[in-house]
Design a protein around this motif. Structure first.
Motif, short mmCIF file in Angstrom:
data_model
loop_
_atom_site.label_atom_id
_atom_site.label_comp_id
_atom_site.label_asym_id
_atom_site.label_seq_id
_atom_site.Cartn_x
_atom_site.Cartn_y
_atom_site.Cartn_z
N HIS A 50 33.96 53.90 41.68
CA HIS A 50 34.55 54.01 40.35
C HIS A 50 33.45 53.93 39.31
CE1 HIS A 50 36.60 52.86 36.64
NE2 HIS A 50 37.67 53.41 37.15
N PRO A 74 41.39 49.45 40.13
CA PRO A 74 39.95 49.58 40.32
C PRO A 74 39.13 49.42 39.04
CG PRO A 74 41.09 51.24 41.60
CD PRO A 74 42.13 50.58 40.73
N GLU A 132 38.03 56.37 46.55
CA GLU A 132 38.18 54.95 46.87
C GLU A 132 36.81 54.31 47.04
OE1 GLU A 132 39.91 51.27 47.92
OE2 GLU A 132 40.75 53.04 46.97
N GLY A 133 36.56 53.23 46.31
CA GLY A 133 35.31 52.51 46.45
C GLY A 133 34.20 53.00 45.54
N GLY A 188 29.16 46.35 46.24
CA GLY A 188 30.53 46.61 46.69
C GLY A 188 30.62 46.96 48.16
N GLY A 194 39.41 42.09 46.61
CA GLY A 194 38.91 43.33 46.06
C GLY A 194 37.54 43.78 46.52
N LYS A 195 37.06 44.82 45.87
CA LYS A 195 35.79 45.45 46.23
C LYS A 195 34.62 44.48 46.18
CE LYS A 195 32.73 49.16 44.63
NZ LYS A 195 32.58 50.27 43.66
N TYR A 196 34.62 43.58 45.19
CA TYR A 196 33.51 42.64 45.02
C TYR A 196 33.84 41.24 45.50
CZ TYR A 196 31.84 46.52 42.20
OH TYR A 196 31.45 47.77 41.78
N TYR A 221 38.90 48.42 47.42
CA TYR A 221 39.45 47.70 46.27
C TYR A 221 40.61 46.77 46.65
CZ TYR A 221 36.76 50.56 43.00
OH TYR A 221 35.74 51.15 42.30
N LYS A 222 41.34 47.09 47.67
CA LYS A 222 42.54 46.30 48.00
C LYS A 222 42.31 45.30 49.12
CE LYS A 222 45.81 49.77 46.33
NZ LYS A 222 47.03 50.55 46.62
N GLN A 262 38.72 45.81 38.23
CA GLN A 262 37.75 45.18 39.11
C GLN A 262 36.32 45.48 38.69
OE1 GLN A 262 38.39 45.40 43.36
NE2 GLN A 262 40.60 45.69 43.11
N GLU A 263 36.08 46.70 38.24
CA GLU A 263 34.74 47.06 37.78
C GLU A 263 34.38 46.29 36.51
OE1 GLU A 263 32.65 48.77 39.49
OE2 GLU A 263 34.02 49.53 41.01
#
Length: 215
Positions: A37, A118, A34-35, A76, A94-96, A84-85, A121-122
């Motif tokens: 990726h 994820p 998690e976190g 991040g 999300g992460k960002y 991410y959530k 999101q990346e």
């Protein structure tokens, strides 16, 4: 005789079980954590230390340095602790911590899918960097390496600040010699992002006027 056989058999099984817990240099895929990726074209494996190595240092974390991977992981962590959530009280996702408007410019409308994906999101983060690099292409050439308010201006710092406040806010900061700054709802400033995220290698980011991300 039977008791001795049982004793040595049990001892052998105990040693076997214990020894399996001390395999050194086992590969660990941080892309599944998690976190953290990593895309297929990025470095995908790191190694864990041996017992001797752990005695030499306090921590042995994946070292990504000033690479693009290091840059995106640092952003991040700052934005969401790498979650991410996460949905902030201001509705950023999300992460960002994307705003819905920014997602729409990238062609992303399903926020539920976004939060649960994820990899998406990346890709979205990289696409937004691409757009901001295009918006700031002249400023990158003009200001990179200069000192404003005691802070060295770098491409990665400008891109991080644009992620925080938008490319136009970064331009106002630069052309006003740092006198016109921006702070978000948590009090975070453009200046702090330019400083914190300066000096990373973001050459992997290709400037694009209107990048889109496919689901």
């Amino acid at each position: 005789m039977l008791k001795r056989w049982i004793y040595f058999t049990g001892l052998g099984l105990f040693i076997t079980v214990v020894s399996t817990g001390f395999k050194t240099k086992a590969e660990k895929q941080f892309g599944k954590i998690e976190g953290f990726h990593i895309a297929p074209n990025e470095i995908t494996h790191y190694t864990v230390p041996t017992p001797d190595e752990t005695e030499q240092v306090t921590y042995r974390l994946p070292y990504t340095g000033k690479s693009y991977i290091g840059f995106k992981q640092a952003v991040g962590i700052k934005e969401s602790q790498g979650l991410y959530k996460l949905v902030s009280r201001y509705g950023y996702l999300g992460k960002y911590q994307f705003g819905k408007r920014a997602l729409r410019t990238l062609g992303i409308y399903d926020t539920k899918e976004f939060l649960n994906n994820p990899a998406l999101q990346e890709r979205a983060f990289k696409a937004l960097l691409s757009k901001n690099k295009y918006e700031l292409r002249k400023e990158i050439v003009k200001f990179e390496g200069k000192i404003i308010k005691g802070i060295k201006i770098t491409e990665s710092g400008m891109l991080a600040a644009a992620h925080l406040a938008g490319a136009d806010s970064v331009k106002r900061f630069l052309y006003s010699n740092g006198n016109k700054s921006f702070r978000d709802g948590f009090g975070t400033s453009i200046k702090s992002y330019i400083k914190k995220f300066g000096g990373y290698d973001t050459s992997i980011i290709v400037a694009h006027s209107s990048p889109k991300v496919k689901l």
